[in-house]
Design an enzyme around this catalytic site. Sequence first.
Site, PDB file in Angstrom:
ATOM      1  N   SER A   1       3.191   2.106   8.288  1.00 32.91           N
ATOM      2  CA  SER A   1       2.192   1.884   7.243  1.00 32.91           C
ATOM      3  C   SER A   1       3.585   1.871   5.386  1.00 32.91           C
ATOM      4  CB  SER A   1       1.988   2.886   7.172  1.00 32.91           C
ATOM      5  OG  SER A   1       0.922   3.420   6.266  1.00 32.91           O
TER       6      SER A   1
ATOM      7  N   ASP B   1      -8.418  -2.260   9.217  1.00 30.09           N
ATOM      8  CA  ASP B   1      -7.709  -1.235   8.482  1.00 30.09           C
ATOM      9  C   ASP B   1      -8.289  -1.006   7.033  1.00 30.09           C
ATOM     10  OD1 ASP B   1      -5.188   0.468   7.266  1.00 30.09           O
ATOM     11  OD2 ASP B   1      -3.903  -1.431   8.071  1.00 30.09           O
TER      12      ASP B   1
ATOM     13  N   HIS C   1      -6.176   1.486  11.363  1.00 32.77           N
ATOM     14  CA  HIS C   1      -4.757   2.183  11.429  1.00 32.77           C
ATOM     15  C   HIS C   1      -4.053   3.351  12.176  1.00 32.77           C
ATOM     16  CE1 HIS C   1      -1.739   1.996   7.526  1.00 32.77           C
ATOM     17  NE2 HIS C   1      -2.228   3.008   7.982  1.00 32.77           N
TER      18      HIS C   1
END
Length: 222
Positions: free
Chosen positions: A116, A170, A201
Amino acid sequence: MPLETIEIETGDNPRATVLLLHGLGADGRDFVPIAQELDLSGVGPVRFVFPNAPEMPVTINGGYVMPAWYDILGADLTSREDERGLRASQAAIEALLEREKARGIPASRIVLAGFSQGCAVALMTGLRHAQGLAGIVGLSGYLPLAALTPAERHGANATTPVFLAHGRQDDVVPIMGAMASHAALQALGHAVEWHDYAMGHSVCEEEIGDLNQWLLRVLATD
C-alpha cells in the site's frame, strides 16, 4: 531521526536482505507473520528488516495522527500528492539501504518491498536508487510521482526485476491505478511481473507463494 526497525534473520551471516515497508496505520510488526511464511532457504540466510513509519496527521482520516509514510490528501491518490512527505520517506529508506550495505549486504542482494503506502515508497525509492537492487516489490499500491519517474529514475535500476501484485476487489487502492502504474513501468522498459488475485486490500496465500518463487529467482546465486 533514523527509523526504528524490527529485524529477523533466518540464519547466521545473512547473504541477502528483504526490506519490507508496511501500509498506512500499521507498523513494522504487520508483515512479520507473512515473512515467516516465506521459505528462502535456497538462497541462504536472509535478513528481513521491517521499519516503522513515523507518526503524522493524515488528512483523509480527519487529521488523525497515525503511522504513515506520507500524507494522503484525498481519495484520488495521484491527483494531489504529498511530495514533501514522499521525499522524506525516500531519504529515510535510503539510509536503511546504506546501513545494509555497511553491514556487508551489497545492493545486488537487497530486495526493497512494500504494501500500500509502503509499496509507493518502495517503488519510488527503488527506481531512484543509485546502485542496482536485486528486486523491487509493490503489493496493493501504486507508483507515486509518476510524471517525474522518467527523469528521476536511475539507470542502475533500469533492468531490476519488479514484482507487482494487487487485489481485484481492492476498494482502498483500486486496481485500475495499479494497472496504470504497471503500464507506466512497462513503457519505461522495466521488467515487471504482474499478478492479481480475488481479494481486497490485503495479502493472500497464493500471492505469498508467487512472491516466494520470485524472490528465489531474483536472489539466486551463481
